[in-house]
Design a protein around this motif. Sequence first.
Motif, short mmCIF file in Angstrom:
data_model
loop_
_atom_site.label_atom_id
_atom_site.label_comp_id
_atom_site.label_asym_id
_atom_site.label_seq_id
_atom_site.Cartn_x
_atom_site.Cartn_y
_atom_site.Cartn_z
N LEU A 18 0.87 -1.16 0.00
CA LEU A 18 0.00 0.00 0.00
C LEU A 18 0.91 1.22 0.00
CD1 LEU A 18 -2.93 1.13 0.69
CD2 LEU A 18 -2.28 0.87 3.08
N TYR A 19 0.69 2.13 -0.96
CA TYR A 19 1.54 3.33 -1.00
C TYR A 19 0.79 4.47 -1.66
CZ TYR A 19 2.52 1.36 -5.64
OH TYR A 19 2.40 0.82 -6.89
N THR A 20 1.37 5.65 -1.59
CA THR A 20 0.70 6.84 -2.14
C THR A 20 1.24 7.14 -3.53
OG1 THR A 20 2.35 8.36 -1.27
CG2 THR A 20 0.51 7.82 0.19
N ASN A 21 0.48 7.99 -4.25
CA ASN A 21 0.95 8.38 -5.58
C ASN A 21 1.99 9.51 -5.48
OD1 ASN A 21 -0.84 10.35 -4.84
ND2 ASN A 21 -1.84 10.52 -6.81
N HIS A 22 2.89 9.34 -4.57
CA HIS A 22 4.03 10.24 -4.37
C HIS A 22 4.73 10.52 -5.70
CE1 HIS A 22 7.96 11.50 -2.93
NE2 HIS A 22 8.48 10.57 -3.70
N PRO A 23 5.19 11.71 -6.04
CA PRO A 23 5.21 12.91 -5.19
C PRO A 23 4.00 13.82 -5.38
CG PRO A 23 6.54 13.31 -7.13
CD PRO A 23 5.93 11.94 -7.28
N HIS A 24 2.91 13.26 -5.95
CA HIS A 24 1.71 14.07 -6.19
C HIS A 24 0.65 13.85 -5.13
CE1 HIS A 24 3.42 15.31 -9.96
NE2 HIS A 24 3.71 14.05 -10.20
N TYR A 25 0.94 13.03 -4.15
CA TYR A 25 -0.03 12.77 -3.08
C TYR A 25 -0.21 14.02 -2.21
CZ TYR A 25 -2.46 10.65 0.82
OH TYR A 25 -3.38 10.37 1.78
N GLN A 26 -1.49 14.32 -1.90
CA GLN A 26 -1.79 15.45 -1.03
C GLN A 26 -1.89 14.95 0.40
OE1 GLN A 26 -5.38 16.70 -3.36
NE2 GLN A 26 -4.67 18.74 -2.79
N TRP A 27 -0.97 15.41 1.24
CA TRP A 27 -0.99 15.05 2.67
C TRP A 27 -1.87 16.05 3.38
CZ3 TRP A 27 1.33 10.53 3.74
CH2 TRP A 27 2.28 10.07 2.83
N PHE A 28 -2.99 15.58 3.95
CA PHE A 28 -3.90 16.47 4.69
C PHE A 28 -3.57 16.39 6.18
CE2 PHE A 28 -6.17 16.26 0.74
CZ PHE A 28 -6.80 17.49 0.66
N LEU A 29 -3.14 17.54 6.71
CA LEU A 29 -2.67 17.58 8.10
C LEU A 29 -3.32 18.73 8.86
CD1 LEU A 29 1.15 17.37 7.32
CD2 LEU A 29 -0.30 15.45 8.00
N LYS A 30 -3.56 18.51 10.15
CA LYS A 30 -3.86 19.62 11.04
C LYS A 30 -2.54 20.01 11.68
CE LYS A 30 -8.71 19.12 12.19
NZ LYS A 30 -9.73 18.95 13.23
N LEU A 31 -2.32 21.31 11.78
CA LEU A 31 -1.01 21.79 12.21
C LEU A 31 -1.11 22.63 13.48
CD1 LEU A 31 0.10 22.84 8.65
CD2 LEU A 31 0.97 20.87 9.90
N LYS A 32 -0.15 22.42 14.37
CA LYS A 32 -0.11 23.19 15.61
C LYS A 32 1.04 24.19 15.53
CE LYS A 32 1.08 22.35 20.37
NZ LYS A 32 1.41 21.28 21.31
N CYS A 33 0.73 25.45 15.84
CA CYS A 33 1.75 26.50 15.85
C CYS A 33 2.62 26.34 17.09
CB CYS A 33 1.06 27.86 15.83
SG CYS A 33 2.20 29.24 16.01
N ASN A 34 3.93 26.24 16.89
CA ASN A 34 4.83 26.06 18.03
C ASN A 34 5.01 27.35 18.83
OD1 ASN A 34 5.19 23.40 17.43
ND2 ASN A 34 7.10 23.69 16.31
N SER A 35 4.61 28.46 18.22
CA SER A 35 4.80 29.73 18.89
C SER A 35 3.71 29.97 19.94
CB SER A 35 4.79 30.84 17.84
OG SER A 35 5.11 32.06 18.41
N CYS A 36 2.43 29.72 19.57
CA CYS A 36 1.33 30.02 20.50
C CYS A 36 0.49 28.79 20.85
CB CYS A 36 0.44 31.12 19.91
SG CYS A 36 -0.51 30.58 18.48
N GLY A 37 0.71 27.66 20.19
CA GLY A 37 -0.02 26.45 20.52
C GLY A 37 -1.34 26.28 19.80
N GLU A 38 -1.70 27.23 18.92
CA GLU A 38 -2.96 27.16 18.19
C GLU A 38 -2.93 25.99 17.19
OE1 GLU A 38 -5.66 28.82 18.59
OE2 GLU A 38 -6.74 28.99 16.70
N VAL A 39 -4.05 25.23 17.14
CA VAL A 39 -4.17 24.14 16.18
C VAL A 39 -5.15 24.56 15.09
CG1 VAL A 39 -4.90 21.73 15.86
CG2 VAL A 39 -3.65 22.39 17.93
N THR A 40 -4.80 24.32 13.83
CA THR A 40 -5.69 24.71 12.72
C THR A 40 -7.00 23.95 12.81
OG1 THR A 40 -4.71 23.06 11.26
CG2 THR A 40 -3.78 25.28 11.15
N GLU A 41 -8.11 24.65 12.50
CA GLU A 41 -9.43 24.00 12.57
C GLU A 41 -9.60 22.99 11.45
OE1 GLU A 41 -12.77 26.67 12.69
OE2 GLU A 41 -11.82 27.81 14.31
N LYS A 42 -9.15 23.37 10.26
CA LYS A 42 -9.32 22.45 9.12
C LYS A 42 -7.99 21.81 8.75
CE LYS A 42 -8.68 25.91 5.55
NZ LYS A 42 -8.87 26.18 4.16
N PHE A 43 -8.09 20.82 7.89
CA PHE A 43 -6.90 20.15 7.40
C PHE A 43 -6.28 20.97 6.27
CE2 PHE A 43 -9.02 16.71 9.56
CZ PHE A 43 -7.98 15.93 10.06
#
Length: 131
Positions: A18-43
Motif C-alpha cells: 500500500l503506498y501513495t501516488n508520491h510525489p503528487h499525493y496530497q498530505w492532509f494535516l492539522k497543524l499546531k503552531c509552536n509559537s502560540c499552541g494554536e491548532v488549525t481547525e481544518k486540514f
Amino acid sequence: MVKIALQIRAQLECIEKLYTNHPHYQWFLKLKCNSCGEVTEKFHDLTEADKVPQKHNRSETNLLIKCKLCSRENSIDVIEGSNAAFTNNDIGKFKTIVQFDCRGVEPVDFEPKSGWIVESEDKVKNLMMWI
Ligand SMILES: [Zn+2]
C-alpha cells in the motif's frame, strides 16, 4: 528544522503493498503552531511536487501557513526520498511512510484521502507467471 515522521498501521488481506501516488499525493494535516499552541481547525494539504515561494528568502516550500492567532508565518515540507510503502511484512507494526521538515509548526492529525495505490498478491503472482 524539526523532522517529524508519519507512521501508519494497517491490516492487509491478499495485499502485497500500500503506498501513495508520491510525489503528487496530497498530505492532509492539522497543524499546531509552536509559537502560540494554536491548532488549525481544518486540514491543510501539502504535496511534495508543489512548491510555493517563501516571502523572506529565495527558497521554496511545500506549504506556507500563517497562524490565525499569532500571525507567525510557518512552513512545512515533505522530505525528499522519505516516502515508503506499507507492505505485508509490516502488518502489526507502525511504519514510517513519510517525513516532514517542520519550521514553526508540527502536524497533530492526518486524514488519508484519495491517492493510495494497492498492489494485490494475486497481481504479483500474475506478473511472475509472465516473466
Ligand atoms: Zn501561532
